[in-house]
Design a protein around this motif. Structure first.
Motif, short mmCIF file in Angstrom:
data_model
loop_
_atom_site.label_atom_id
_atom_site.label_comp_id
_atom_site.label_asym_id
_atom_site.label_seq_id
_atom_site.Cartn_x
_atom_site.Cartn_y
_atom_site.Cartn_z
N UNK A 117 0.60 -0.94 0.08
CA UNK A 117 0.07 0.12 -0.09
C UNK A 117 1.15 1.31 0.41
N UNK A 118 1.55 1.52 1.21
CA UNK A 118 2.96 1.82 1.08
C UNK A 118 3.12 2.52 -0.46
N UNK A 119 3.88 1.15 -1.46
CA UNK A 119 3.92 1.83 -2.27
C UNK A 119 3.17 2.89 -2.88
N UNK A 120 2.20 2.01 -3.55
CA UNK A 120 1.05 2.34 -5.04
C UNK A 120 0.62 3.75 -3.74
N UNK A 121 0.95 4.64 -3.42
CA UNK A 121 0.57 5.80 -2.39
C UNK A 121 1.43 6.05 -2.78
N UNK A 122 2.76 5.83 -2.61
CA UNK A 122 3.64 6.56 -3.65
C UNK A 122 3.97 6.94 -5.20
N UNK A 123 3.67 5.88 -5.50
CA UNK A 123 3.45 5.38 -6.84
C UNK A 123 2.24 6.86 -7.10
N UNK A 124 1.52 6.90 -7.25
CA UNK A 124 0.40 7.84 -6.78
C UNK A 124 -0.86 7.23 -6.71
N UNK A 125 -1.95 8.31 -6.77
CA UNK A 125 -3.00 8.33 -7.05
C UNK A 125 -3.91 8.23 -8.49
N UNK A 126 -2.89 8.20 -9.26
CA UNK A 126 -3.41 8.41 -10.30
C UNK A 126 -3.38 7.07 -11.47
N UNK A 127 -2.31 6.51 -10.48
CA UNK A 127 -2.90 5.07 -11.26
C UNK A 127 -4.01 3.61 -11.11
N UNK A 128 -4.53 4.30 -10.06
CA UNK A 128 -5.47 3.60 -10.18
C UNK A 128 -6.27 4.39 -10.44
N UNK A 129 -6.59 5.33 -10.33
CA UNK A 129 -7.48 6.14 -11.22
C UNK A 129 -7.85 5.99 -12.60
N UNK A 130 -6.86 5.72 -13.34
CA UNK A 130 -6.91 5.05 -15.23
C UNK A 130 -7.52 4.13 -14.66
N UNK A 131 -8.06 2.88 -13.35
CA UNK A 131 -9.30 2.03 -13.92
C UNK A 131 -10.53 2.00 -13.15
N UNK A 132 -10.86 1.82 -13.62
CA UNK A 132 -12.52 1.18 -12.85
C UNK A 132 -11.99 -0.04 -11.63
N UNK A 133 -12.55 0.41 -10.67
CA UNK A 133 -12.11 -0.15 -9.29
C UNK A 133 -13.84 -0.82 -9.05
N UNK A 134 -14.72 -0.53 -9.59
CA UNK A 134 -16.32 -0.83 -8.48
C UNK A 134 -16.17 -1.97 -8.84
N UNK A 135 -15.65 -3.36 -9.21
CA UNK A 135 -16.45 -4.23 -8.08
C UNK A 135 -15.96 -4.47 -7.37
N UNK A 136 -14.84 -3.41 -6.46
CA UNK A 136 -14.15 -4.00 -5.05
C UNK A 136 -15.22 -3.72 -3.96
N UNK A 137 -14.76 -4.76 -3.34
CA UNK A 137 -15.95 -4.43 -2.28
C UNK A 137 -15.47 -4.35 -0.63
N UNK A 138 -14.29 -5.31 -0.70
CA UNK A 138 -13.32 -5.30 0.65
C UNK A 138 -12.17 -5.34 0.74
N UNK A 139 -11.14 -4.71 1.57
CA UNK A 139 -9.96 -3.95 1.25
C UNK A 139 -8.85 -5.22 2.56
N UNK A 140 -8.97 -5.76 2.41
CA UNK A 140 -7.71 -6.16 3.70
C UNK A 140 -5.96 -5.74 3.75
N UNK A 141 -5.54 -5.71 4.74
CA UNK A 141 -3.66 -6.09 4.95
C UNK A 141 -3.91 -6.46 6.07
N UNK A 142 -2.54 -7.31 5.68
CA UNK A 142 -1.65 -8.73 6.52
C UNK A 142 -0.08 -8.48 6.67
N UNK A 143 0.34 -9.27 7.63
CA UNK A 143 1.73 -8.67 7.76
C UNK A 143 2.50 -7.44 8.65
N UNK A 144 1.90 -6.36 9.31
CA UNK A 144 2.46 -5.48 9.35
C UNK A 144 1.31 -4.43 10.10
N UNK A 145 1.57 -3.35 10.59
CA UNK A 145 0.85 -2.17 11.07
C UNK A 145 0.77 -1.75 10.07
N UNK A 146 -0.48 -1.31 9.90
CA UNK A 146 -0.81 -0.25 8.52
C UNK A 146 -0.62 0.92 9.45
#
Ligand code: WTA
Length: 660
Positions: free
Chosen positions: A367-396
């Motif tokens: 997630x931190x890498x996505x953040x660094x790369x910028x919000x433009x990348x996800x914004x180029x795509x239709x992500x409306x299928x997503x219903x739930x997000x999760x994280x694991x492995x370290x504190x966020x």
């Protein structure tokens, strides 16, 4: 919005806002009733039958829990089942033969889809082949494969035969593989010729061959031809071509072997505080119940979902939440071989859009890498299928949480921050997405039926907000049952304590994490309290890396610490050899040979001396603080305070040269 200040995000951070599950999500959630916490508590341990009932049992259990040999607990006593039947056959038998089970996307954009019918056929054929090679119940089969479909197929083929698998992450070295095969007494190995990394063909079989030569018993090897003409290879007499074996067993049938609840499903090597990795044992009944249940309750998976966990199957996250959990529920699970930034930094979002991914589970470091790369990348795509997000492995951290919530989830997907470990088998602490308020940065309350607390040195619970040790008081179905190839002592001493102030035969489990808990019972994880470092979706024992470094000629001492997700090695040398490129190379090679590339530190800082207490102990906490730029705590015990300035300067120099 990439570089500028995200006003809304900053405002959120200021307000320390909490978030309620979106109504649209709640309406369809698998679990919506807050009462579930109370129900589980009142009916413990019988509440866990609800988890086991998600599975098909050949024979139903007599008792839910047997604590008579605690901490060797037994779950779903005398029940019988088969994991492959539960993950494949029962879906085929209930009319879902043509439903996609596995969608694989390769490094070069290749794609493959396996329906449940395909998966049944493939696993049966490979199981028949393994059986002909001599694999029987309780033989440990080592799987040393990258993220290709043959990996889950081989896991499920083993499960079908009742042969526990031991998956060794493909990035581990020949030495690391040999040590694991030797420790597990594993006489069978499934590997491949090679795989691509950044466009280059890596010779994987070479590593596997070197490992097998170092093992002190005979090994039968199966080799998947991943690269075809890309990397020609030859087979010795005790090596078999995967395709030829499967071809020779076309349409073979292998009845799933009924396993006792407590029979091993697999072993998984993980790093501990000593130099030797240890193999935690997971059982068929308890583990599968726990992962299926949490996939349902926490990941909210429906059989119609396309679900994507971005971990590698070589780690526990991939075992539990790419393979066993989602397949037990009959969903479509994605398997991605590539990296998130190739060919472009929108790769993940392109695939989410293409496959209509419903649930996405990843690590905060991603997630931190996505953040660094910028919000433009996800914004180029239709992500409306997503219903739930999760994280694991370290504190966020809250900033990353909110970025994920806003830019990936469009403020309409709950986020589950799930705390668990290789030893727990499945999730332990997290919000329930259709029920709980989310507090960014805090994993949440223990799951229903999980008795996790935060205690101080005397075993007393700490006050809200105070730091202490995370412990689990009651057993849970997915718990490790012991360490393979090891005596009882290490299992007991490393994980369990019987406090005199607790009830008789009640053991307390120590995960090795520090934590705080708030007035609402939400647990915030503070990181490891031992010498284990969690990086992304796996963990590394500092002792393992340090022993690899001190084995290098010219090195005097080494201390490895984690800092903000980076691994940093401080190395003192016999003479000051800070500028010696050969020594640097030798240190890196030494780590690559002993463990593998994953354990190579982000920074290697050569120093004439390590900071030590008057009694000669290396002050690791101080090294961590230097690396993170934190205020240094109490340094009065330090014998050589002058080393601090020196280390800071060298780390700064190292960081700069690294960035250049
Ligand atoms: C850490 C990975 C904070 C923790 C599933 C644990 C976390 C170790 C979280 C286990 C989380 C895992 N928040 N820390 N949500 N999840 N950890 O065995 O230190 O590879 O003990 O299992 O990762 O790592 P393991």
């Amino acid at each position: 919005m990439d570089d500028g200040v995200d006003v809304e995000l900053e405002a959120w951070l200021e307000r320390r806002e909490q978030f309620e599950p979106p109504e649209e999500f709640v309406e369809q959630a698998n679990i919506t009733d807050l009462d579930i916490y109370r129900t589980f508590e009142e009916n413990w341990p019988h509440c866990w039958e609800r988890a086991a009932e998600r599975l098909d049992w050949e024979r139903r259990w007599d008792d839910v829990l047997d604590s008579s040999s605690a901490p060797r607990y037994r779950w779903f006593v005398d029940g019988q089942l088969n994991a492959a039947h539960n993950c494949i056959d029962r879906h085929v038998e209930t009319g879902r033969k043509n439903h996609a089970a596995l969608r694989w996307v390769g490094k070069r954009g290749e794609t493959e889809t396996y329906t449940y019918g395909d998966l049944k056929r493939e696993t049966e054929e490979f199981a028949a082949a393994l059986r002909d090679l001599g694999v029987g119940e309780d033989d440990i089969v080592t799987l040393y494969l990258p993220m290709i479909p043959e990996l889950p197929i081989a896991m499920l083929a083993c499960a079908r035969l009742g042969a526990p698998h031991s998956v060794v992450f493909a990035g581990f070295s020949a030495d690391a593989l040999a040590a694991r095969m030797e420790n597990a007494d594993s006489e069978y190995l499934v590997t491949c010729d090679g795989y691509y990394r950044r466009g280059d063909a890596l010779n994987h079989k070479g590593k596997a061959d070197r490992a097998v030569r170092r093992v002190n018993h005979d090994v039968e090897t199966v080799v998947v031809d991943r690269l075809g003409g890309g990397l020609p290879h030859s087979l010795a007499d005790d090596q078999h071509d995967y395709d030829a074996l499967v071809e020779a067993h076309r349409n073979a049938t292998v009845e799933p072997v009924a396993r006792d609840s407590e029979d091993d499903l697999f072993v998984m090597y993980t790093s501990g505080t000593t130099g030797e990795p240890k193999a935690v044992r997971h059982t068929t009944g308890g583990y599968l119940s726990h992962t299926a249940w949490t996939s349902h309750a926490v990941l909210d998976i429906k059989p119609s979902d396309t679900y994507w966990c971005s971990a590698d199957i070589g780690w526990i996250t991939g075992h539990s939440y790419i393979v066993y959990g989602p397949l037990a529920l009959g969903a479509t699970t994605m398997m991605y071989e590539g990296t998130p930034d190739y060919p472009e930094k929108d790769r993940i979002w392109e695939l989410v859009e293409r496959y209509g991914v419903d649930v996405f589970y990843t690590a905060p470091t991603a997630v931190r890498a996505f953040m660094k790369w910028g919000a433009d990348h996800p914004a180029e795509h239709d992500l409306s299928s997503l219903r739930l997000l999760g994280t694991v492995g370290e504190p966020i951290n809250p900033r990353a949480w909110k970025w994920y919530y806003k830019h990936i989830g469009d403020e309409s997907c709950p986020i589950v921050d799930t705390w668990w470990q290789a030893e727990t088998g499945g999730m332990m602490i997290t919000t329930l997405p259709g029920v709980s308020t989310m507090k960014p940065g805090s994993a949440g309350p223990p799951l229903p039926g999980i008795d996790a607390r935060v205690i101080d040195d005397s075993g007393a619970e700490v006050d809200p907000g105070e730091a202490g040790y995370l412990v689990v008081e009651k057993p849970w179905p997915g718990m490790l049952r012991g360490l393979a190839g090891d005596d009882d002592d290490r299992f007991e001493t490393e994980y369990w304590t019987a406090y005199s102030n607790s009830e008789a035969d009640e053991w307390t489990y120590f995960p090795g994490d520090g934590a705080t808990v708030d007035e609402d019972g939400y647990v915030t994880l503070l990181g490891r309290v031992d010498d284990v470092i969690s990086v992304g979706d796996h963990r590394i024992g500092t002792m393992e890396v340090e022993s690899a470094i001190v084995a290098v000629d010219g090195v005097a001492e080494a201390a490895v610490v984690g800092a903000d997700g980076d691994l940093i090695a401080y190395v003192s040398t016999e003479r000051d050899r800070a500028g010696d490129a050969n020594l640097r190379r030798a240190v890196i090679d030494g780590i690559e040979d002993a463990i593998g590339e994953i354990a190579v530190p982000d920074h290697v800082v050569f120093t004439p001396e390590l900071p030590k207490t008057r009694s000669g102990k290396i002050m690791r906490r101080l090294l961590e603080d230097i690396a993170t730029g934190e205020e240094l705590g109490d340094i009065s015990a330090l014998r050589n305070p002058e080393v601090i300035g020196e280390l800071r300067a060298r780390l700064a120099g190292e960081t700069r040269s690294y960035l250049e």
